[in-house]
Design a protein around this motif. Structure first.
Motif, PDB file in Angstrom:
ATOM      1  N   ARG A   1       0.820  -1.426   0.645  1.00 42.19           N
ATOM      2  CA  ARG A   1      -0.056  -0.085  -0.148  1.00 42.19           C
ATOM      3  C   ARG A   1       0.518   1.111  -0.401  1.00 42.19           C
ATOM      4  N   ASP A   2       0.736   2.094  -1.484  1.00 44.19           N
ATOM      5  CA  ASP A   2       1.374   3.573  -1.474  1.00 44.19           C
ATOM      6  C   ASP A   2       2.738   3.009  -0.915  1.00 44.19           C
ATOM      7  N   GLY A   3       3.378   2.182  -2.156  1.00 41.70           N
ATOM      8  CA  GLY A   3       4.477   1.243  -1.908  1.00 41.70           C
ATOM      9  C   GLY A   3       5.177   1.137  -0.859  1.00 41.70           C
ATOM     10  N   ARG A   4       4.954   0.621   0.205  1.00 40.83           N
ATOM     11  CA  ARG A   4       5.030  -0.073   1.790  1.00 40.83           C
ATOM     12  C   ARG A   4       4.687  -1.175   1.748  1.00 40.83           C
ATOM     13  N   LYS A   5       5.624  -2.255   2.636  1.00 40.57           N
ATOM     14  CA  LYS A   5       4.722  -3.648   2.549  1.00 40.57           C
ATOM     15  C   LYS A   5       3.642  -3.603   3.833  1.00 40.57           C
ATOM     16  N   GLU A   6       2.995  -3.905   3.984  1.00 42.45           N
ATOM     17  CA  GLU A   6       2.209  -3.592   5.343  1.00 42.45           C
ATOM     18  C   GLU A   6       1.540  -5.418   5.304  1.00 42.45           C
ATOM     19  N   PRO A   7       2.398  -6.063   6.451  1.00 43.58           N
ATOM     20  CA  PRO A   7       2.243  -7.585   7.367  1.00 43.58           C
ATOM     21  C   PRO A   7       0.814  -7.218   7.955  1.00 43.58           C
ATOM     22  N   LEU A   8      -0.283  -8.326   8.322  1.00 35.00           N
ATOM     23  CA  LEU A   8      -2.070  -7.760   8.530  1.00 35.00           C
ATOM     24  C   LEU A   8      -2.270  -9.731   9.573  1.00 35.00           C
ATOM     25  N   ASN A   9      -2.456  -9.621  10.690  1.00 36.15           N
ATOM     26  CA  ASN A   9      -3.053 -10.458  11.106  1.00 36.15           C
ATOM     27  C   ASN A   9      -4.277 -10.774  11.768  1.00 36.15           C
ATOM     28  N   GLY A  10      -5.093 -12.088  11.888  1.00 35.79           N
ATOM     29  CA  GLY A  10      -6.285 -12.019  12.413  1.00 35.79           C
ATOM     30  C   GLY A  10      -6.697 -12.737  12.436  1.00 35.79           C
ATOM     31  N   SER A  11      -7.867 -13.080  12.742  1.00 37.59           N
ATOM     32  CA  SER A  11      -8.916 -14.153  12.408  1.00 37.59           C
ATOM     33  C   SER A  11      -9.966 -14.294  11.921  1.00 37.59           C
TER      34      SER A  11
END
Length: 202
Positions: free
Chosen positions: A52-62
């Protein structure tokens, strides 16, 4: 800043999870996966990596997942247990509800993500994927098993069935599914999804 990222992650996941309904074919001869079901309830973990916007975004959840032949209902839950978003998809509409905000609706999930994020995710098959089915890039029906565990889909995703609830069972059920966006045969970093399905309660 944090809230838009949460929303983006929610919609990215939900777009992947709440794809359009498909009509299942019978498994190929010798396939171990169970027959496709229109009505299922699942839950598990979801891990997302996207740019997103040239940046890597790691996210997690359930997530929790409930589908019938006519609809898909998905809830996204943060690591702290907060419900981040709920989405309902039917053949004629997609509705996103965030806590404390009015629902947002569109004729379909692609339009909803385009309106909210400014871009559209090309994923519409996870109703199939969660059960070990997909449509390959050759247009043929793919049926997963421990010996037939990966495919590139018609809409450009590489699916890998990494592990199974019980790979020695007569009809093993998927446990971990990795999905990577593919362009011209190469992996790209705009989105990767890992799904770990919890065993269903008997």
């Amino acid at each position: 800043m944090i809230r838009p990222l949460i929303l983006a992650a929610s919609l990215a996941t939900l777009a992947a999870l709440a794809g359009c309904a498909t009509t299942a074919s019978a498994p190929r001869s010798g396939a171990a996966v169970a027959a496709y079901q229109d009505n299922i309830e699942l839950a598990g973990g979801i891990f997302i990596s996207y740019t997103r916007d040239g940046r890597k975004e790691p996210l997690n959840g359930s997530f929790t997942w409930k589908q019938t032949s006519a609809s898909t209902d998905v809830s996204l839950i943060s690591p702290t247990g907060q419900t981040v978003a709920v989405i309902k998809v039917t053949p004629t509409s997609a509705t996103l509800t965030e806590s404390g905000k009015p629902p947002k609706s569109a004729p379909n999930l692609d339009t909803l993500t385009a309106q909210t994020l400014g871009w559209t995710l090309p994923v519409s098959g996870l109703r199939d994927w969660l059960q070990g089915y997909a449509t390959g890039r050759d247009g043929k029906r793919f049926v997963a098993s421990p010996s037939n565990d990966n495919v590139i889909t018609r809409d450009g995703w590489k699916l890998e069935y990494v592990s199974w609830q019980d790979d020695q069972a007569a009809v093993p059920q998927p446990k971990r599914i990795d999905a990577t966006r593919i362009v011209l045969g190469e992996a790209v970093d705009d989105m990767q999804i890992r799904i770990v399905i919890r065993p269903q309660q008997q």
